[in-house]
Design a protein around this motif. Structure first.
Motif, PDB file in Angstrom:
ATOM      1  N   GLY A 163       0.785  -1.229   0.000  1.00  0.00           N
ATOM      2  CA  GLY A 163       0.000   0.000   0.000  1.00  0.00           C
ATOM      3  C   GLY A 163       0.811   1.269   0.000  1.00  0.00           C
ATOM      4  O   GLY A 163       0.300   2.334   0.369  1.00  0.00           O
ATOM      5  N   ARG A 164       2.069   1.176  -0.397  1.00  0.00           N
ATOM      6  CA  ARG A 164       2.906   2.377  -0.419  1.00  0.00           C
ATOM      7  C   ARG A 164       2.420   3.323  -1.511  1.00  0.00           C
ATOM      8  O   ARG A 164       2.272   2.922  -2.672  1.00  0.00           O
ATOM      9  N   PRO A 165       2.171   4.582  -1.193  1.00  0.00           N
ATOM     10  CA  PRO A 165       1.673   5.511  -2.217  1.00  0.00           C
ATOM     11  C   PRO A 165       2.747   5.839  -3.238  1.00  0.00           C
ATOM     12  O   PRO A 165       3.940   5.896  -2.923  1.00  0.00           O
ATOM     13  N   GLY A 166       2.320   6.074  -4.440  1.00  0.00           N
ATOM     14  CA  GLY A 166       3.240   6.451  -5.496  1.00  0.00           C
ATOM     15  C   GLY A 166       3.588   7.927  -5.447  1.00  0.00           C
ATOM     16  O   GLY A 166       3.118   8.676  -4.581  1.00  0.00           O
ATOM     17  N   PRO A 167       4.392   8.389  -6.387  1.00  0.00           N
ATOM     18  CA  PRO A 167       4.789   9.802  -6.385  1.00  0.00           C
ATOM     19  C   PRO A 167       3.622  10.722  -6.727  1.00  0.00           C
ATOM     20  O   PRO A 167       2.641  10.318  -7.348  1.00  0.00           O
ATOM     21  N   ALA A 318       2.683   2.781  13.369  1.00  0.00           N
ATOM     22  CA  ALA A 318       2.012   1.483  13.481  1.00  0.00           C
ATOM     23  C   ALA A 318       2.308   0.670  12.226  1.00  0.00           C
ATOM     24  O   ALA A 318       2.097   1.147  11.113  1.00  0.00           O
ATOM     25  N   PRO A 319       2.815  -0.556  12.369  1.00  0.00           N
ATOM     26  CA  PRO A 319       3.088  -1.370  11.175  1.00  0.00           C
ATOM     27  C   PRO A 319       1.797  -1.759  10.470  1.00  0.00           C
ATOM     28  O   PRO A 319       0.772  -2.017  11.109  1.00  0.00           O
ATOM     29  N   ARG A 320       1.841  -1.814   9.150  1.00  0.00           N
ATOM     30  CA  ARG A 320       0.664  -2.153   8.368  1.00  0.00           C
ATOM     31  C   ARG A 320       0.410  -3.649   8.412  1.00  0.00           C
ATOM     32  O   ARG A 320       1.329  -4.454   8.428  1.00  0.00           O
ATOM     33  N   GLY A 321      -0.870  -4.008   8.428  1.00  0.00           N
ATOM     34  CA  GLY A 321      -1.242  -5.414   8.356  1.00  0.00           C
ATOM     35  C   GLY A 321      -0.947  -6.203   9.607  1.00  0.00           C
ATOM     36  O   GLY A 321      -0.929  -7.435   9.552  1.00  0.00           O
ATOM     37  N   CYS A 322      -0.691  -5.545  10.741  1.00  0.00           N
ATOM     38  CA  CYS A 322      -0.369  -6.241  11.983  1.00  0.00           C
ATOM     39  C   CYS A 322      -1.292  -5.752  13.092  1.00  0.00           C
ATOM     40  O   CYS A 322      -1.896  -4.686  13.003  1.00  0.00           O
ATOM     41  N   ALA A 323      -1.342  -6.563  14.145  1.00  0.00           N
ATOM     42  CA  ALA A 323      -2.102  -6.154  15.322  1.00  0.00           C
ATOM     43  C   ALA A 323      -1.417  -4.969  15.995  1.00  0.00           C
ATOM     44  O   ALA A 323      -0.192  -4.862  16.016  1.00  0.00           O
ATOM     45  N   THR A 324      -2.234  -4.074  16.535  1.00  0.00           N
ATOM     46  CA  THR A 324      -1.681  -2.879  17.164  1.00  0.00           C
ATOM     47  C   THR A 324      -1.033  -3.170  18.511  1.00  0.00           C
ATOM     48  O   THR A 324      -0.371  -2.299  19.075  1.00  0.00           O
ATOM     49  N   ALA A 325      -1.199  -4.397  19.039  1.00  0.00           N
ATOM     50  CA  ALA A 325      -0.648  -4.712  20.350  1.00  0.00           C
ATOM     51  C   ALA A 325       0.846  -4.996  20.295  1.00  0.00           C
ATOM     52  O   ALA A 325       1.485  -5.036  21.339  1.00  0.00           O
ATOM     53  N   GLY A 326       1.412  -5.211  19.129  1.00  0.00           N
ATOM     54  CA  GLY A 326       2.813  -5.554  19.018  1.00  0.00           C
ATOM     55  C   GLY A 326       3.709  -4.342  19.100  1.00  0.00           C
ATOM     56  O   GLY A 326       3.271  -3.210  19.325  1.00  0.00           O
ATOM     57  N   PRO A 327       5.014  -4.562  18.917  1.00  0.00           N
ATOM     58  CA  PRO A 327       5.954  -3.441  18.961  1.00  0.00           C
ATOM     59  C   PRO A 327       5.760  -2.508  17.784  1.00  0.00           C
ATOM     60  O   PRO A 327       5.308  -2.921  16.704  1.00  0.00           O
ATOM     61  N   PRO A 328       6.083  -1.221  17.940  1.00  0.00           N
ATOM     62  CA  PRO A 328       5.929  -0.278  16.828  1.00  0.00           C
ATOM     63  C   PRO A 328       7.057  -0.421  15.812  1.00  0.00           C
ATOM     64  O   PRO A 328       8.085  -1.045  16.070  1.00  0.00           O
ATOM     65  N   ARG A 329       6.824   0.166  14.662  1.00  0.00           N
ATOM     66  CA  ARG A 329       7.833   0.212  13.606  1.00  0.00           C
ATOM     67  C   ARG A 329       8.643   1.494  13.760  1.00  0.00           C
ATOM     68  O   ARG A 329       8.094   2.570  13.963  1.00  0.00           O
ATOM     69  N   LEU A 330       9.957   1.369  13.679  1.00  0.00           N
ATOM     70  CA  LEU A 330      10.850   2.515  13.847  1.00  0.00           C
ATOM     71  C   LEU A 330      11.330   3.014  12.495  1.00  0.00           C
ATOM     72  O   LEU A 330      11.689   2.210  11.620  1.00  0.00           O
ATOM     73  N   LEU A 331      11.346   4.343  12.332  1.00  0.00           N
ATOM     74  CA  LEU A 331      11.785   4.968  11.093  1.00  0.00           C
ATOM     75  C   LEU A 331      12.901   5.964  11.391  1.00  0.00           C
ATOM     76  O   LEU A 331      12.759   6.816  12.287  1.00  0.00           O
ATOM     77  N   LEU A 332      13.973   5.857  10.628  1.00  0.00           N
ATOM     78  CA  LEU A 332      15.040   6.855  10.677  1.00  0.00           C
ATOM     79  C   LEU A 332      14.679   7.963   9.704  1.00  0.00           C
ATOM     80  O   LEU A 332      14.583   7.751   8.491  1.00  0.00           O
ATOM     81  N   ALA A 333      14.449   9.177  10.219  1.00  0.00           N
ATOM     82  CA  ALA A 333      13.950  10.275   9.397  1.00  0.00           C
ATOM     83  C   ALA A 333      14.917  11.438   9.282  1.00  0.00           C
ATOM     84  O   ALA A 333      14.671  12.360   8.505  1.00  0.00           O
ATOM     85  N   ASP A 334      16.017  11.423  10.029  1.00  0.00           N
ATOM     86  CA  ASP A 334      16.907  12.585  10.097  1.00  0.00           C
ATOM     87  C   ASP A 334      17.985  12.504   9.019  1.00  0.00           C
ATOM     88  O   ASP A 334      19.166  12.360   9.310  1.00  0.00           O
ATOM     89  N   PHE A 335      17.565  12.579   7.746  1.00  0.00           N
ATOM     90  CA  PHE A 335      18.543  12.509   6.664  1.00  0.00           C
ATOM     91  C   PHE A 335      19.299  13.821   6.491  1.00  0.00           C
ATOM     92  O   PHE A 335      20.290  13.863   5.763  1.00  0.00           O
ATOM     93  N   GLY A 336      18.842  14.880   7.118  1.00  0.00           N
ATOM     94  CA  GLY A 336      19.574  16.134   7.026  1.00  0.00           C
ATOM     95  C   GLY A 336      20.920  16.083   7.714  1.00  0.00           C
ATOM     96  O   GLY A 336      21.787  16.936   7.447  1.00  0.00           O
ATOM     97  N   ARG A 337      21.143  15.091   8.598  1.00  0.00           N
ATOM     98  CA  ARG A 337      22.425  14.924   9.276  1.00  0.00           C
ATOM     99  C   ARG A 337      23.229  13.751   8.722  1.00  0.00           C
ATOM    100  O   ARG A 337      24.205  13.323   9.335  1.00  0.00           O
ATOM    101  N   VAL A 338      22.840  13.226   7.597  1.00  0.00           N
ATOM    102  CA  VAL A 338      23.574  12.129   6.972  1.00  0.00           C
ATOM    103  C   VAL A 338      24.693  12.709   6.121  1.00  0.00           C
ATOM    104  O   VAL A 338      24.473  13.628   5.310  1.00  0.00           O
ATOM    105  N   ARG A 339      25.880  12.168   6.288  1.00  0.00           N
ATOM    106  CA  ARG A 339      27.069  12.621   5.570  1.00  0.00           C
ATOM    107  C   ARG A 339      27.751  11.417   4.922  1.00  0.00           C
ATOM    108  O   ARG A 339      27.479  10.272   5.280  1.00  0.00           O
ATOM    109  N   PRO A 340      28.653  11.654   3.988  1.00  0.00           N
ATOM    110  CA  PRO A 340      29.476  10.548   3.501  1.00  0.00           C
ATOM    111  C   PRO A 340      30.293   9.962   4.650  1.00  0.00           C
ATOM    112  O   PRO A 340      30.799  10.686   5.515  1.00  0.00           O
ATOM    113  N   GLN A 341      30.385   8.642   4.681  1.00  0.00           N
ATOM    114  CA  GLN A 341      31.065   7.972   5.785  1.00  0.00           C
ATOM    115  C   GLN A 341      32.555   8.300   5.765  1.00  0.00           C
ATOM    116  O   GLN A 341      33.227   8.091   4.747  1.00  0.00           O
ATOM    117  N   PRO A 342      33.110   8.795   6.871  1.00  0.00           N
ATOM    118  CA  PRO A 342      34.527   9.157   6.872  1.00  0.00           C
ATOM    119  C   PRO A 342      35.398   7.905   6.875  1.00  0.00           C
ATOM    120  O   PRO A 342      34.975   6.831   7.325  1.00  0.00           O
TER     121      PRO A 342
END
Length: 467
Positions: A163-167, A318-342
């Motif tokens: 169910g991922r939305p397109g552009p 909340a993960p899709r297609g799963c019961a809400t009682a389980g663990p949540p889904r984690l997302l890394l969103a801070d791409f503004g601090r991503v740099r080339p690996q030294p």
């Protein structure tokens, strides 16, 4: 269907006589006698039947060739079943899909069945090993167990990422759902909105930078736009054009996130995490950290590194297609601090992971559970040995699902342990499916581990933790 004509002959000697015609005589025939005849079809008197016995009822026009009614072959498009749904023949009193019916049920050939959908008979009849060779039987069962785990893993992944939305494109419309943000992260505010177009709608999140926030690094934003779908990396699907939402609490175009966050990791610790049982909190913390190492492993594979790991910029959804009682889904969103690996040691995130793990386990006594003790050991090892994110992820998998420290060292039976663990997982999932329970996020994470694990990977993880 017309039945036989009623008999008009005289009664036999054993037939009871009536003084007057019975009131339950054929009312339809009486009415027919009262109506005038049509000019084109003159009525003629019928000769009386000579056979004193009434005729038997006619046989039905439909001939039942067998006791189980199965569908016949139809031309494509003639079936009233909606497109995309398999027809459901009746096998006795149990309705199943055609793909579930056995090969011994012979019906006319229908649409081709997907190659991965096989009946039980074909599984038992094709490629069966020589039963006189125990090693061949064991190799066959081991291969089938691994194939089953990988199949379940792929199906759960498709459900979780489905169910991922397109552009976005110019024909889309937008509607703001809330005037206040649903999540206040470290660098951005997230607003829920709906995108409508192409006879479909998607709930998305507008990612609005906070006033005065640090200017994001363009290299990281370009990397985020180039990455494909990943379960633990925030995905973007375009921009909300300027002026598309009159009265929106922001100005200018803003990015659209495909997942709507519920809270940050910092908020989860204060609102939810502290209310968990002492034995449950280390388990959920390990599952969250496992997802974070998966995201960091993906960045390290692309030659990138996160300059600063902040819990307030780690989003939980909340993960899709799963019961809400389980663990949540984690997302890394801070791409503004991503740099080339030294250049340097491969563990670019080891020190930050160690600090985060220590912060998560702060209020938990190390001796509370074996898992809490193992996480405390891992935090110290991360700071000292500086392993890669992939190695840290493997260590977390071992802490969560085994094997334990008793199997470390040369000559340990890691391969038999892995085979038994895979068999037990398949049985566990089968029991839950029979009870009507859908697999959850934790089941998928465990499937990922057992589908990828090898003797060498488990040995390295055990050495990282306890050698």
């Amino acid at each position: 269907m017309s039945g036989p004509e009623p008999s008009t002959d005289t009664s036999g000697p054993d037939t009871p006589t009536w003084p007057t015609p019975p009131t339950y005589s054929n009312l339809g025939e009486v009415r027919a006698q009262m109506l005038p005849s049509k000019a084109c079809r003159p009525r003629t008197s019928r000769p009386p039947l000579t056979d004193p016995q009434p005729l038997p009822p006619p046989l039905p026009k439909k001939t039942l060739a067998r006791t189980r009614s199965l569908p016949t072959h139809r031309a494509p498009g003639s079936s009233p079943t909606p497109a995309g749904q398999p027809r459901r023949p009746f096998l006795g009193s149990h309705s199943v899909d055609e793909s579930q019916a056995g090969n011994d049920q012979a019906w006319a050939p229908g649409p081709p069945v997907e190659p991965h959908i096989r009946s039980l008979n074909s599984l038992l009849g094709l490629g069966w090993p020589d039963l006189h060779r125990p090693e061949a039987v064991r190799a066959f069962l081991e291969a089938r167990q691994l194939e089953g785990v990988r199949t379940v893993h792929a199906q759960l992944r498709a459900r979780l990422l489905g169910g991922r939305p397109g552009p976005c494109h110019p024909g889309h419309g937008f509607r703001l759902l809330d005037s206040s943000p649903c999540v206040d992260s470290g660098d951005a505010l997230y607003y829920r909105l709906v995108r409508v177009g192409d006879e479909a709608w998607h709930m998305l999140a507008a990612k609005v930078p906070k006033p005065g926030a640090e200017e994001p690094h363009p290299w990281g934003l370009e990397l985020q736009a180039s990455l494909g779908p990943h379960f633990n990396l925030q995905g973007l699907c375009g921009l909300v054009p300027e002026g598309a939402l009159p009265g929106a609490p922001w100005s200018g175009p803003v990015a659209l996130a495909t997942e709507v966050p519920e809270r940050t990791l910092t908020q989860w610790l204060s609102e939810v995490g502290r209310g968990l049982q002492p034995g449950e909190f280390p388990w959920v913390s390990a599952l969250l950290l496992l997802q974070l190492t998966s995201a960091l492993e993906h960045l390290e594979a692309r030659g990138a590194a996160l300059a600063e790991l902040r819990p307030e910029n780690l989003l939980l959804v909340a993960p899709r297609g799963c019961a809400t009682a389980g663990p949540p889904r984690l997302l890394l969103a801070d791409f503004g601090r991503v740099r080339p690996q030294p250049p340097g040691p491969q563990g670019a995130h080891a020190q930050q992971l160690s600090h985060l793990l220590s912060a998560l386990l702060g209020p938990v006594a190390p001796s509370a559970t074996p898992l809490a003790s193992g996480l405390e050991t891992l935090a110290a090892r991360l700071a000292h040995l500086q392993p890669s994110a992939a190695q840290a992820r493997a260590a977390l998998q071992v802490l969560l699902w085994g094997p334990g420290p008793e199997l470390r060292g040369r000559g340990a039976p890691l391969v038999p342990w892995l085979q038994v663990r895979r068999a037990l997982l398949v049985l566990h999932l089968a029991e839950r499916a029979a009870a009507g329970e859908a697999p959850g996020l934790e089941d998928w994470l465990c499937c990922t581990y057992l589908a990828e694990a090898t003797e060498a990977s488990m040995g390295h993880a055990l050495a990282l933790l306890w050698d």
